[in-house]
Write a protein that holds these residues in place. Structure first.
Motif, PDB file in Angstrom:
ATOM      1  N   LEU A 266      -6.069   1.871  -5.050  1.00 34.09           N
ATOM      2  CA  LEU A 266      -4.807   2.439  -5.530  1.00 34.09           C
ATOM      3  C   LEU A 266      -4.397   1.814  -6.857  1.00 34.09           C
ATOM      4  CD1 LEU A 266      -2.800   2.686  -2.194  1.00 34.09           C
ATOM      5  CD2 LEU A 266      -3.677   4.576  -3.571  1.00 34.09           C
ATOM      6  N   LEU A 267      -4.662   0.529  -7.015  1.00 36.60           N
ATOM      7  CA  LEU A 267      -4.352  -0.124  -8.292  1.00 36.60           C
ATOM      8  C   LEU A 267      -5.196   0.481  -9.414  1.00 36.60           C
ATOM      9  CD1 LEU A 267      -2.962  -2.336  -9.932  1.00 36.60           C
ATOM     10  CD2 LEU A 267      -4.801  -3.890  -9.246  1.00 36.60           C
ATOM     11  N   LEU A 268      -6.470   0.707  -9.137  1.00 35.83           N
ATOM     12  CA  LEU A 268      -7.350   1.297 -10.143  1.00 35.83           C
ATOM     13  C   LEU A 268      -6.902   2.705 -10.503  1.00 35.83           C
ATOM     14  CD1 LEU A 268      -9.902   1.080 -11.851  1.00 35.83           C
ATOM     15  CD2 LEU A 268     -11.224   1.866  -9.880  1.00 35.83           C
ATOM     16  N   ALA A 269      -6.547   3.496  -9.479  1.00 37.85           N
ATOM     17  CA  ALA A 269      -6.090   4.863  -9.743  1.00 37.85           C
ATOM     18  C   ALA A 269      -4.755   4.861 -10.479  1.00 37.85           C
ATOM     19  CB  ALA A 269      -5.977   5.629  -8.431  1.00 37.85           C
ATOM     20  N   GLY A 270      -3.876   3.922 -10.141  1.00 36.15           N
ATOM     21  CA  GLY A 270      -2.566   3.868 -10.777  1.00 36.15           C
ATOM     22  C   GLY A 270      -2.602   3.319 -12.187  1.00 36.15           C
ATOM     23  N   ALA A 271      -3.616   2.500 -12.512  1.00 26.40           N
ATOM     24  CA  ALA A 271      -3.723   1.933 -13.862  1.00 26.40           C
ATOM     25  C   ALA A 271      -4.054   2.989 -14.902  1.00 26.40           C
ATOM     26  CB  ALA A 271      -4.790   0.842 -13.869  1.00 26.40           C
TER      27      ALA A 271
ATOM     28  N   ALA B 218      -9.141   7.490  -5.125  1.00 29.94           N
ATOM     29  CA  ALA B 218      -8.111   7.615  -4.089  1.00 29.94           C
ATOM     30  C   ALA B 218      -8.671   8.296  -2.836  1.00 29.94           C
ATOM     31  CB  ALA B 218      -6.915   8.395  -4.621  1.00 29.94           C
ATOM     32  N   LEU B 219      -9.524   9.298  -3.029  1.00 33.50           N
ATOM     33  CA  LEU B 219     -10.151   9.971  -1.883  1.00 33.50           C
ATOM     34  C   LEU B 219     -11.057   9.015  -1.112  1.00 33.50           C
ATOM     35  CD1 LEU B 219     -11.034  13.486  -3.353  1.00 33.50           C
ATOM     36  CD2 LEU B 219      -9.474  13.008  -1.454  1.00 33.50           C
ATOM     37  N   LEU B 220     -11.761   8.163  -1.838  1.00 31.44           N
ATOM     38  CA  LEU B 220     -12.614   7.172  -1.187  1.00 31.44           C
ATOM     39  C   LEU B 220     -11.779   6.227  -0.328  1.00 31.44           C
ATOM     40  CD1 LEU B 220     -15.321   5.703  -0.782  1.00 31.44           C
ATOM     41  CD2 LEU B 220     -14.815   4.411  -2.885  1.00 31.44           C
ATOM     42  N   ALA B 221     -10.643   5.785  -0.874  1.00 30.27           N
ATOM     43  CA  ALA B 221      -9.761   4.899  -0.115  1.00 30.27           C
ATOM     44  C   ALA B 221      -9.264   5.590   1.148  1.00 30.27           C
ATOM     45  CB  ALA B 221      -8.580   4.482  -0.987  1.00 30.27           C
TER      46      ALA B 221
ATOM     47  N   ILE C 216       0.844  -1.207   0.000  1.00 28.30           N
ATOM     48  CA  ILE C 216       0.000   0.000   0.000  1.00 28.30           C
ATOM     49  C   ILE C 216       0.875   1.251   0.000  1.00 28.30           C
ATOM     50  CG2 ILE C 216      -1.735   1.304   1.286  1.00 28.30           C
ATOM     51  CD1 ILE C 216      -2.716  -1.287  -0.080  1.00 28.30           C
ATOM     52  N   LEU C 217       1.961   1.225   0.767  1.00 25.94           N
ATOM     53  CA  LEU C 217       2.868   2.366   0.799  1.00 25.94           C
ATOM     54  C   LEU C 217       3.473   2.615  -0.580  1.00 25.94           C
ATOM     55  CD1 LEU C 217       4.487   4.536   2.320  1.00 25.94           C
ATOM     56  CD2 LEU C 217       6.174   2.757   2.866  1.00 25.94           C
ATOM     57  N   VAL C 218       3.946   1.569  -1.226  1.00 25.87           N
ATOM     58  CA  VAL C 218       4.570   1.698  -2.547  1.00 25.87           C
ATOM     59  C   VAL C 218       3.556   2.193  -3.578  1.00 25.87           C
ATOM     60  CG1 VAL C 218       5.640   0.416  -4.433  1.00 25.87           C
ATOM     61  CG2 VAL C 218       6.347  -0.013  -2.084  1.00 25.87           C
ATOM     62  N   LEU C 219       2.347   1.637  -3.544  1.00 32.28           N
ATOM     63  CA  LEU C 219       1.319   2.074  -4.485  1.00 32.28           C
ATOM     64  C   LEU C 219       0.932   3.532  -4.258  1.00 32.28           C
ATOM     65  CD1 LEU C 219      -1.074  -1.024  -4.598  1.00 32.28           C
ATOM     66  CD2 LEU C 219       0.550  -0.281  -6.342  1.00 32.28           C
ATOM     67  N   SER C 220       0.893   3.950  -2.994  1.00 33.88           N
ATOM     68  CA  SER C 220       0.554   5.347  -2.710  1.00 33.88           C
ATOM     69  C   SER C 220       1.639   6.291  -3.236  1.00 33.88           C
ATOM     70  CB  SER C 220       0.337   5.549  -1.208  1.00 33.88           C
ATOM     71  OG  SER C 220       1.546   5.395  -0.481  1.00 33.88           O
ATOM     72  N   VAL C 221       2.889   5.862  -3.177  1.00 32.31           N
ATOM     73  CA  VAL C 221       3.977   6.664  -3.755  1.00 32.31           C
ATOM     74  C   VAL C 221       3.775   6.803  -5.260  1.00 32.31           C
ATOM     75  CG1 VAL C 221       6.455   6.718  -4.239  1.00 32.31           C
ATOM     76  CG2 VAL C 221       5.650   6.085  -1.959  1.00 32.31           C
ATOM     77  N   TYR C 222       3.445   5.699  -5.904  1.00 29.18           N
ATOM     78  CA  TYR C 222       3.266   5.715  -7.361  1.00 29.18           C
ATOM     79  C   TYR C 222       2.088   6.606  -7.766  1.00 29.18           C
ATOM     80  CZ  TYR C 222       2.438   4.042 -12.108  1.00 29.18           C
ATOM     81  OH  TYR C 222       2.251   3.975 -13.463  1.00 29.18           O
ATOM     82  N   VAL C 223       0.960   6.445  -7.092  1.00 31.71           N
ATOM     83  CA  VAL C 223      -0.226   7.225  -7.441  1.00 31.71           C
ATOM     84  C   VAL C 223      -0.030   8.706  -7.106  1.00 31.71           C
ATOM     85  CG1 VAL C 223      -2.706   7.523  -6.978  1.00 31.71           C
ATOM     86  CG2 VAL C 223      -1.732   5.228  -7.164  1.00 31.71           C
ATOM     87  N   SER C 224       0.744   8.987  -6.061  1.00 35.66           N
ATOM     88  CA  SER C 224       0.967  10.382  -5.659  1.00 35.66           C
ATOM     89  C   SER C 224       1.694  11.173  -6.742  1.00 35.66           C
ATOM     90  CB  SER C 224       1.766  10.438  -4.353  1.00 35.66           C
ATOM     91  OG  SER C 224       3.118  10.051  -4.565  1.00 35.66           O
ATOM     92  N   MET C 225       2.461  10.506  -7.591  1.00 33.51           N
ATOM     93  CA  MET C 225       3.169  11.213  -8.662  1.00 33.51           C
ATOM     94  C   MET C 225       2.205  11.802  -9.683  1.00 33.51           C
ATOM     95  SD  MET C 225       6.630   8.995  -9.374  1.00 33.51           S
ATOM     96  CE  MET C 225       5.876   7.358  -9.389  1.00 33.51           C
ATOM     97  N   ALA C 226       1.004  11.228  -9.776  1.00 34.45           N
ATOM     98  CA  ALA C 226       0.010  11.719 -10.718  1.00 34.45           C
ATOM     99  C   ALA C 226      -1.049  12.590 -10.050  1.00 34.45           C
ATOM    100  CB  ALA C 226      -0.666  10.544 -11.425  1.00 34.45           C
ATOM    101  N   LEU C 227      -1.409  12.247  -8.799  1.00 34.21           N
ATOM    102  CA  LEU C 227      -2.521  12.937  -8.143  1.00 34.21           C
ATOM    103  C   LEU C 227      -2.092  13.922  -7.072  1.00 34.21           C
ATOM    104  CD1 LEU C 227      -5.111  10.022  -7.771  1.00 34.21           C
ATOM    105  CD2 LEU C 227      -4.807  11.635  -9.656  1.00 34.21           C
ATOM    106  N   GLY C 228      -0.854  13.839  -6.609  1.00 34.63           N
ATOM    107  CA  GLY C 228      -0.399  14.761  -5.579  1.00 34.63           C
ATOM    108  C   GLY C 228       0.058  14.054  -4.313  1.00 34.63           C
ATOM    109  N   PRO C 229       0.851  14.743  -3.504  1.00 32.18           N
ATOM    110  CA  PRO C 229       1.434  14.123  -2.300  1.00 32.18           C
ATOM    111  C   PRO C 229       0.427  13.708  -1.243  1.00 32.18           C
ATOM    112  CG  PRO C 229       1.894  16.484  -2.376  1.00 32.18           C
ATOM    113  CD  PRO C 229       1.324  16.120  -3.693  1.00 32.18           C
TER     114      PRO C 229
END
Length: 255
Positions: A197-202, A214-217, A141-154
């Motif tokens: 996070l997988l859905l947001a990162g895809a 991501a906000l829902l999560a 979850i931590l790694v996925l949040s890092v990946y998604v944060s690059m697109a959606l914000g910190p």
């Protein structure tokens, strides 16, 4: 008997070493397939070494007679998580193959529902296995949040950091270390973190939809942690109130 125990312990330790070796092999395959850069290689190797060291130390402390089938499944998930970690680290230098990252993550998430069932069916459930499973989940979850944060914000990093913040707070507030009652809601929210996070990162949905997912999560996670913290706090107050009464009763009995 002592020699037999030593032999069994050696076999258990060898399984963790094999896991680290398979992790390096996966990194080699990923590196060959996508031309992974130094950041991905270094991060992946560090993950493999750290996983082997931490798991070996835990096994030496608990001394299980065998590694167990459920732990083997969890070890397989950890290897996949190591691959995801390397790909995310590599994404800071170049665009990663999203399909490959999503595929590895999806398999790791699917296997999350397998190791627990294997442990229950084989009667090999252990505290070490449960902790191993939880740590692998939390790190993914931590790694996925890092990946998604690059697109959606910190702000997305809050999802991955929340569990580690809770652990850190428990060092200051001991009442947070009390055991929690089983909760289907807690397990469901934890499982949804990876899926969201997988859905947001895809990147299959528009940015606004990815942000909403991501906000829902994050909202579900805040609710889950908040509910557990309130329960732990209430329980600690009840214990604190009943302790003096118990001490007075003991004094009366002693008299």
């Amino acid at each position: 008997m002592a020699l037999n125990n030593t032999y069994e312990a050696r076999l258990v330790q060898q399984e963790t070493a094999v896991g680290a070796g398979v992790q390096i092999l996966l990194l080699a395959l990923l590196g060959t397939a996508i031309g992974m850069g130094p950041a991905g290689w270094v991060t992946g190797v560090v993950f493999a070494v750290a996983m082997w060291a931490v798991l070996s130390r835990a096994l030496r402390r608990t001394r299980p007679r065998s590694f167990g089938p459920a732990n083997r499944v969890t070890l397989g998930r950890a290897i996949l998580v190591g691959g995801v970690t390397a790909l995310v680290a590599d994404s800071f230098e170049s665009s990663p193959p999203v399909t490959l990252l999503v595929g590895l993550t999806a398999v790791a998430l699917i296997l999350d529902g397998v190791d627990g069932k294997v442990a229950r069916r084989t009667g090999t459930s252990t505290a070490l296995g449960a902790r191993f499973d939880m740590e692998v989940d939390a790190f993914l979850i931590l790694v996925l949040s890092v990946y998604v944060s690059m697109a959606l914000g910190p702000w997305v990093l809050l999802i991955g950091a929340m569990r580690y913040a809770f652990v850190a707070a428990a060092r200051v507030l001991p009442w947070l270390n009390a055991p929690l009652p089983p909760s289907t809601a807690r397990k469901t929210v934890a499982a949804l973190q990876g899926v969201c996070l997988l859905l947001a990162g895809a990147d299959l949905l528009p940015r606004a939809a990815n942000t909403g997912v991501a906000l829902l999560a994050l909202a579900l996670l805040v609710w889950s942690f908040g509910r557990d913290i309130l329960w732990l706090r209430g329980t600690s107050r009840v214990v604190a109130q009943t302790t003096p009464v118990r001490e007075e009763t003991r004094e009366l009995v002693a008299r």
